[in-house]
Design a protein around this motif. Sequence first.
Motif: not given
Length: 215
Positions: A113-116, A172-175
Amino acid sequence: LAALVAVMIALVLQSRKIHTDDTPVRLLAPGEGKTRTARFWPYVGDDAHPFIVFDFTLDRKRTGPVAFLKSFKGYLQVDAFAGYDELFKSPDVIEVACNSHARRKIFEARDTHPETTDTALELYRALYAIEAVARDLKLGEEQILELRQKQSVPLLDKLHGWLLEQRTKLLPKEPLGMAVGYALNNWKALRLYADTGFLDIDNNISENAVRPVAL
């Protein structure tokens, strides 16, 4: 040296804030054919009690820090290791969390999620820049508190809003979801430093204290 160490420990425990962490160390176990994993725990006193003392335990159970800090009253800055939770059941010991840990987890999720993540990392850059100004100008506690209330608190409020917004969008479980969950679960302890002029934004002091063990 036992008598000297005992005095240093007694003085560190008089601090209004203590930083602590732990690091693994290999322990010889004759007859077992392998080493065990034991732990060193540094306890870093405040400016009025400028000592670092180490405790040694055979494991990472909560009994180590609970026993060492049984007489301590004040602010305890740590990571989110559940072993400290027993200490925080007492109103005499106040939890202060580590923003370096929270930031690192967000940073490690930037590939997906680079932009986020850029939004949160930019806010953290600004928060750390404020701390750098306070150090460079050698500000006193009252001045640091005033600076943090004027400049850090609005940034922390923005960061908290960002975390709440992301929680509705992420699994919830994604990085990044795990990084956001970590920060929100520890939010009160993460922002507490900004309501004082003497607490630190992170627990890097104790992380630096254990570095010689690794070296």
